[in-house]
Design a protein around this motif. Structure first.
Motif, PDB file in Angstrom:
ATOM      1  N   LEU A 119      39.161 -12.329 -22.356  1.00 44.74           N
ATOM      2  CA  LEU A 119      38.045 -11.803 -22.300  1.00 44.74           C
ATOM      3  C   LEU A 119      36.710 -12.246 -22.809  1.00 44.74           C
ATOM      4  CD1 LEU A 119      39.021  -7.840 -22.550  1.00 44.74           C
ATOM      5  CD2 LEU A 119      38.779  -9.240 -20.411  1.00 44.74           C
ATOM      6  N   PRO A 120      35.810 -12.247 -22.381  1.00 46.58           N
ATOM      7  CA  PRO A 120      34.413 -12.535 -22.943  1.00 46.58           C
ATOM      8  C   PRO A 120      34.096 -11.907 -24.343  1.00 46.58           C
ATOM      9  CG  PRO A 120      33.934 -12.407 -20.492  1.00 46.58           C
ATOM     10  CD  PRO A 120      35.319 -11.569 -20.714  1.00 46.58           C
ATOM     11  N   ILE A 121      33.639 -12.496 -25.211  1.00 42.90           N
ATOM     12  CA  ILE A 121      33.541 -12.133 -26.403  1.00 42.90           C
ATOM     13  C   ILE A 121      31.773 -12.353 -26.816  1.00 42.90           C
ATOM     14  CG2 ILE A 121      33.885 -12.236 -28.927  1.00 42.90           C
ATOM     15  CD1 ILE A 121      36.681 -13.252 -28.337  1.00 42.90           C
ATOM     16  N   THR A 122      31.442 -11.118 -27.309  1.00 44.88           N
ATOM     17  CA  THR A 122      29.858 -11.231 -28.008  1.00 44.88           C
ATOM     18  C   THR A 122      30.146 -11.168 -29.236  1.00 44.88           C
ATOM     19  OG1 THR A 122      29.147 -10.041 -25.860  1.00 44.88           O
ATOM     20  CG2 THR A 122      27.885  -9.958 -27.947  1.00 44.88           C
ATOM     21  N   PHE A 123      29.481 -12.050 -29.955  1.00 45.78           N
ATOM     22  CA  PHE A 123      29.292 -11.882 -31.662  1.00 45.78           C
ATOM     23  C   PHE A 123      28.213 -10.968 -31.999  1.00 45.78           C
ATOM     24  CE2 PHE A 123      28.566 -13.393 -35.695  1.00 45.78           C
ATOM     25  CZ  PHE A 123      30.107 -13.794 -36.404  1.00 45.78           C
ATOM     26  N   HIS A 124      28.257 -10.181 -32.657  1.00 42.81           N
ATOM     27  CA  HIS A 124      27.250  -8.833 -32.770  1.00 42.81           C
ATOM     28  C   HIS A 124      26.126  -9.173 -33.749  1.00 42.81           C
ATOM     29  CE1 HIS A 124      29.346  -7.550 -35.994  1.00 42.81           C
ATOM     30  NE2 HIS A 124      30.383  -6.927 -35.379  1.00 42.81           N
ATOM     31  N   LEU A 149      24.508 -11.462 -30.036  1.00 43.06           N
ATOM     32  CA  LEU A 149      23.464 -10.236 -30.100  1.00 43.06           C
ATOM     33  C   LEU A 149      22.792 -10.392 -31.261  1.00 43.06           C
ATOM     34  CD1 LEU A 149      22.253  -7.581 -29.463  1.00 43.06           C
ATOM     35  CD2 LEU A 149      24.176  -6.304 -30.621  1.00 43.06           C
ATOM     36  N   MET A 150      21.543 -10.627 -31.268  1.00 41.48           N
ATOM     37  CA  MET A 150      20.653 -10.734 -32.638  1.00 41.48           C
ATOM     38  C   MET A 150      19.391 -10.105 -32.634  1.00 41.48           C
ATOM     39  SD  MET A 150      19.071 -14.555 -32.315  1.00 41.48           S
ATOM     40  CE  MET A 150      20.682 -15.407 -31.641  1.00 41.48           C
ATOM     41  N   ILE A 179      19.155  -9.675 -27.066  1.00 37.34           N
ATOM     42  CA  ILE A 179      18.025  -9.154 -27.988  1.00 37.34           C
ATOM     43  C   ILE A 179      18.417  -7.549 -28.383  1.00 37.34           C
ATOM     44  CG2 ILE A 179      16.470 -10.842 -27.894  1.00 37.34           C
ATOM     45  CD1 ILE A 179      14.760  -8.991 -26.106  1.00 37.34           C
ATOM     46  N   GLY A 180      18.573  -7.332 -29.618  1.00 36.63           N
ATOM     47  CA  GLY A 180      18.690  -5.870 -29.702  1.00 36.63           C
ATOM     48  C   GLY A 180      17.830  -5.485 -31.182  1.00 36.63           C
ATOM     49  N   VAL A 200      19.390  -7.704 -22.847  1.00 37.69           N
ATOM     50  CA  VAL A 200      18.603  -6.703 -23.671  1.00 37.69           C
ATOM     51  C   VAL A 200      19.755  -5.727 -24.114  1.00 37.69           C
ATOM     52  CG1 VAL A 200      16.396  -7.409 -22.814  1.00 37.69           C
ATOM     53  CG2 VAL A 200      17.572  -5.588 -21.971  1.00 37.69           C
ATOM     54  N   HIS A 201      19.463  -5.112 -25.277  1.00 37.51           N
ATOM     55  CA  HIS A 201      20.507  -4.234 -25.824  1.00 37.51           C
ATOM     56  C   HIS A 201      19.816  -3.166 -26.419  1.00 37.51           C
ATOM     57  CE1 HIS A 201      24.115  -3.291 -28.190  1.00 37.51           C
ATOM     58  NE2 HIS A 201      23.227  -2.936 -29.003  1.00 37.51           N
ATOM     59  N   GLY A 202      20.395  -1.957 -26.489  1.00 30.01           N
ATOM     60  CA  GLY A 202      19.797  -0.653 -27.269  1.00 30.01           C
ATOM     61  C   GLY A 202      20.406   0.452 -26.823  1.00 30.01           C
ATOM     62  N   THR A 203      20.207   1.430 -27.804  1.00 28.40           N
ATOM     63  CA  THR A 203      20.554   2.772 -27.555  1.00 28.40           C
ATOM     64  C   THR A 203      19.703   3.561 -26.707  1.00 28.40           C
ATOM     65  OG1 THR A 203      19.720   3.725 -29.609  1.00 28.40           O
ATOM     66  CG2 THR A 203      21.859   3.172 -29.629  1.00 28.40           C
ATOM     67  N   LYS A 204      18.464   2.933 -26.464  1.00 25.67           N
ATOM     68  CA  LYS A 204      17.171   3.507 -25.595  1.00 25.67           C
ATOM     69  C   LYS A 204      16.867   2.648 -24.669  1.00 25.67           C
ATOM     70  CE  LYS A 204      16.155   6.518 -29.358  1.00 25.67           C
ATOM     71  NZ  LYS A 204      15.075   6.922 -30.303  1.00 25.67           N
ATOM     72  N   ILE A 205      17.891   2.075 -24.136  1.00 22.53           N
ATOM     73  CA  ILE A 205      17.324   0.698 -23.193  1.00 22.53           C
ATOM     74  C   ILE A 205      17.091   1.319 -21.887  1.00 22.53           C
ATOM     75  CG2 ILE A 205      19.587  -0.147 -22.085  1.00 22.53           C
ATOM     76  CD1 ILE A 205      16.990  -2.367 -23.981  1.00 22.53           C
ATOM     77  N   ILE A 206      17.611   2.625 -21.484  1.00 22.26           N
ATOM     78  CA  ILE A 206      17.276   3.431 -20.331  1.00 22.26           C
ATOM     79  C   ILE A 206      17.025   4.740 -20.868  1.00 22.26           C
ATOM     80  CG2 ILE A 206      18.418   1.950 -18.756  1.00 22.26           C
ATOM     81  CD1 ILE A 206      20.646   4.179 -18.761  1.00 22.26           C
TER      82      ILE A 206
END
Length: 208
Positions: A119-124, A149-150, A179-180, A200-206
């Motif tokens: 599975l693809p991995i994201t380094f956070h 993720l940075m 970006i987050g 893009v990444h976030g808890t309020k991205i939508i």
């Protein structure tokens, strides 16, 4: 096209996120401590819910709050949690581990890479604590890591767009940068343009 990754705590808002057409969900628990591994049941229910949608389900593997330096017991937990996340239907794994001198913990990353079974991995955002980030990018590319993720620096400061742009230029498309941290529905397009990323990444991205 900009890929929006919505960070969600547990299952509660997964149906709303899909209805809103979100491209990716990062599923975790305990956002108050930066996000920890969600339960098997939560992952399984979310995976079943997204299976017929175009939304990708990424699952956070983080056994506790605090730093990203893990001992041997925690690594066993991380390995088991990764295996169980894959079994439960995760489509991506989100993980990061550092040594005490803020370098990538290669042994931990290898453990998770094997457990993730392709599975693809994201380094956070542990990445933001690394001193030599260009060297780290080279290492992560060599490991076959899919994304990083940075924020570009401490989370109490604005997103460091110049720094992130220089790292994206350095990566030359060999690895994707997300970006987050302070990225939301109102500013993600501008920040994506300034940094040169499509993620893009976030808890309020939508707005839910």
């Amino acid at each position: 096209m900009i890929i929006r990754e919505l960070c969600l705590e547990n299952f509660t808002k997964v149906p709303q996120a899909l209805q809103a057409g979100i491209e990716r969900i990062e599923l975790c628990d305990n956002l108050a401590v930066g996000g920890t591994t969600p339960s098997y049941g939560v992952i399984q229910e979310a995976a079943e819910y997204v299976v017929e949608s175009k939304t990708t389900l990424a699952v956070m593997i983080h056994p506790r709050g605090g730093n990203f330096v893990y001992n041997s017991h925690e690594l066993k937990i991380i390995e088991t949690d990764t295996l169980k996340a894959v079994e439960a239907g995760a489509q991506n794994i989100v993980f990061g581990a550092l040594t005490t001198d803020n370098k990538i913990d290669s042994d931990a990353l290898e453990t998770v890479s094997i457990a993730a079974q392709g599975l693809p991995i994201t380094f956070h955002m542990a990445f933001d604590e690394i001193t030599d980030q260009k060297e780290a990018i080279d290492q992560l590319v060599e490991f076959g890591i899919d994304k990083i993720l940075m924020h570009g620096g401490p989370l109490d400061q604005p997103l460091d767009t110049d720094k992130i742009k220089s790292l994206i230029d350095y990566a030359q498309g060999k690895i994707n940068i997300i970006i987050g941290g302070g990225v939301n529905a109102e500013n993600f397009e501008e920040l994506a343009q300034l940094t040169g990323t499509n993620y893009v990444h976030g808890t309020k991205i939508i707005n839910l």
